[in-house]
Design a protein around this motif. Structure first.
Motif, short mmCIF file in Angstrom:
data_model
loop_
_atom_site.label_atom_id
_atom_site.label_comp_id
_atom_site.label_asym_id
_atom_site.label_seq_id
_atom_site.Cartn_x
_atom_site.Cartn_y
_atom_site.Cartn_z
N PHE A 1 -2.97 10.18 -0.55
CA PHE A 1 -2.84 10.70 1.03
C PHE A 1 -1.66 11.83 1.10
CE2 PHE A 1 -4.27 6.34 1.26
CZ PHE A 1 -5.12 6.45 1.85
N GLU A 2 -0.99 12.19 -0.26
CA GLU A 2 -0.18 13.11 -0.23
C GLU A 2 -0.59 14.24 -1.42
OE1 GLU A 2 3.48 11.36 -0.23
OE2 GLU A 2 3.15 10.34 1.80
N ASP A 3 0.15 15.10 -1.77
CA ASP A 3 -0.05 15.81 -3.00
C ASP A 3 0.87 15.46 -3.99
OD1 ASP A 3 -2.02 17.24 -1.72
OD2 ASP A 3 -0.71 18.90 -0.72
N ALA A 4 1.28 14.35 -4.28
CA ALA A 4 2.10 13.92 -5.60
C ALA A 4 1.32 13.83 -6.89
CB ALA A 4 2.84 12.50 -5.48
N PRO A 5 1.82 14.13 -7.98
CA PRO A 5 1.21 14.29 -9.27
C PRO A 5 0.49 13.03 -9.64
CG PRO A 5 3.51 15.05 -9.60
CD PRO A 5 3.47 14.47 -8.23
N GLY A 6 -0.65 12.71 -10.25
CA GLY A 6 -1.44 11.69 -10.53
C GLY A 6 -2.90 11.92 -9.99
N THR A 7 -3.40 10.63 -10.04
CA THR A 7 -5.00 10.77 -9.60
C THR A 7 -5.18 10.06 -8.40
OG1 THR A 7 -7.34 10.91 -10.42
CG2 THR A 7 -5.85 9.09 -11.29
N ASN A 8 -6.44 9.92 -7.91
CA ASN A 8 -6.86 8.88 -6.83
C ASN A 8 -8.33 8.71 -6.94
OD1 ASN A 8 -8.44 11.08 -5.02
ND2 ASN A 8 -6.35 12.12 -5.44
N SER B 1 -12.95 3.95 -22.63
CA SER B 1 -12.84 5.29 -23.73
C SER B 1 -11.66 5.96 -24.04
CB SER B 1 -13.91 6.35 -23.04
OG SER B 1 -13.20 7.02 -22.12
N GLY B 2 -10.65 5.77 -23.13
CA GLY B 2 -9.26 6.02 -23.40
C GLY B 2 -9.06 7.63 -22.81
N ALA B 3 -9.99 8.07 -22.20
CA ALA B 3 -9.91 9.27 -21.52
C ALA B 3 -8.93 9.44 -20.55
CB ALA B 3 -11.44 9.62 -20.92
N LEU B 4 -8.61 8.25 -19.70
CA LEU B 4 -7.81 7.79 -18.97
C LEU B 4 -6.97 6.64 -19.56
CD1 LEU B 4 -9.43 8.34 -15.36
CD2 LEU B 4 -7.77 9.88 -16.50
N SER B 5 -5.68 6.80 -19.68
CA SER B 5 -4.73 5.57 -20.20
C SER B 5 -3.46 5.63 -19.33
CB SER B 5 -4.38 5.85 -21.58
OG SER B 5 -3.79 4.74 -22.21
N SER B 6 -3.57 4.39 -18.43
CA SER B 6 -2.42 4.07 -17.50
C SER B 6 -2.03 5.40 -16.80
CB SER B 6 -1.13 3.79 -18.32
OG SER B 6 -1.66 2.38 -18.87
N GLN B 7 -3.02 5.92 -16.05
CA GLN B 7 -3.01 7.03 -15.38
C GLN B 7 -2.50 6.77 -14.10
OE1 GLN B 7 -3.35 10.60 -15.97
NE2 GLN B 7 -2.52 10.73 -13.86
N ILE C 1 0.82 -1.09 -0.08
CA ILE C 1 0.02 -0.19 0.03
C ILE C 1 0.87 1.23 -0.13
CG2 ILE C 1 -0.30 -0.07 2.74
CD1 ILE C 1 -2.96 1.09 -0.12
N LYS C 2 1.96 1.20 0.74
CA LYS C 2 2.72 2.54 0.81
C LYS C 2 3.55 2.73 -0.18
CE LYS C 2 3.85 5.67 4.22
NZ LYS C 2 3.10 6.53 5.04
N GLU C 3 4.47 1.65 -0.74
CA GLU C 3 5.15 2.07 -1.77
C GLU C 3 4.83 1.59 -3.39
OE1 GLU C 3 6.80 0.35 1.06
OE2 GLU C 3 7.31 2.08 1.98
N GLY C 4 3.80 0.85 -3.25
CA GLY C 4 3.05 0.36 -4.53
C GLY C 4 2.79 1.27 -5.40
N LYS C 5 2.67 0.77 -6.53
CA LYS C 5 2.30 1.95 -7.55
C LYS C 5 0.93 1.09 -8.42
CE LYS C 5 5.60 4.72 -7.15
NZ LYS C 5 5.38 5.89 -6.21
N GLY C 6 0.15 1.95 -8.89
CA GLY C 6 -0.97 1.65 -9.75
C GLY C 6 -1.26 2.52 -11.00
N THR C 7 -2.11 1.98 -11.77
CA THR C 7 -2.60 2.76 -12.92
C THR C 7 -3.85 2.62 -12.95
OG1 THR C 7 -2.06 1.35 -14.37
CG2 THR C 7 -0.25 2.70 -14.25
N ILE C 8 -4.82 3.45 -13.53
CA ILE C 8 -6.13 3.38 -13.74
C ILE C 8 -6.35 3.87 -15.23
CG2 ILE C 8 -8.37 4.68 -13.16
CD1 ILE C 8 -7.16 5.20 -10.33
N SER C 9 -7.15 3.12 -16.03
CA SER C 9 -7.56 3.52 -17.43
C SER C 9 -9.12 3.10 -17.54
CB SER C 9 -6.65 2.35 -18.37
OG SER C 9 -5.40 2.34 -17.95
N THR C 10 -9.48 3.85 -18.61
CA THR C 10 -11.04 3.83 -19.06
C THR C 10 -11.15 3.38 -20.44
OG1 THR C 10 -11.10 6.12 -19.85
CG2 THR C 10 -11.78 5.74 -17.74
#
Length: 145
Positions: free
Chosen positions: A39-46, A25-31, A14-23
């Protein structure tokens, strides 16, 4: 029935892992998303930001329909910001509140008619209904060792 798809991939803890989210439609692709974007302000989504976007979009679109149906007037501009508030609950977290902030310009109606339409849209947009517990959530799962 209309079906829309989105997917998520995750590797690591949970803490050091990484993920991607995609739709689909392609509106999100490996975001990218992760602990630091959630939980912090790093670039990316949630997930909470995406829920907010979905709710703001659904509500605003529903309001445009309600305005025409109830008042006969089209909106010149509707702008909605959804603030999704998450708080600690037990050992984890829970979304406790979503606040919609709406600014609208609809020539030809008064503030009371606007508020009546906004309340109807808030109660009846599909995402509001989902968030109020009005949808069945099902799951299929497979496991590979």
């Amino acid at each position: 029935m209309i079906n829309r798809k989105a997917s998520a991939h995750w590797s690591g803890n949970i803490k050091e892992g990484k993920g991607t989210i995609s739709t689909a439609s392609g509106a999100l692709s490996s975001q990218p998303y992760g602990f630091n974007t959630r939980f912090e302000d790093a670039p990316g989504t949630n997930p909470e930001e995406l829920i907010g976007a979905a709710h703001a979009g659904c509500f605003t679109m529903a309001l445009s329909k309600v305005l025409v149906d109830q008042t006969g007037h089209e909106a010149e501009a509707l702008d909605t910001t959804a603030t999704v508030s998450m708080d600690k609950e037990g050992d984890g977290f829970a979304v406790k509140k979503i606040h919609l902030e709406l600014k609208g310009r609809v020539p030809g109606i008064d503030a009371a008619a606007f508020m009546t339409a906004a309340e109807a849209a808030k109660a009846n947009c599909p995402i509001s209904k989902l968030l109020e517990g009005g949808a069945e959530i099902t799951m299929d799962a497979t496991f590979e060792s």
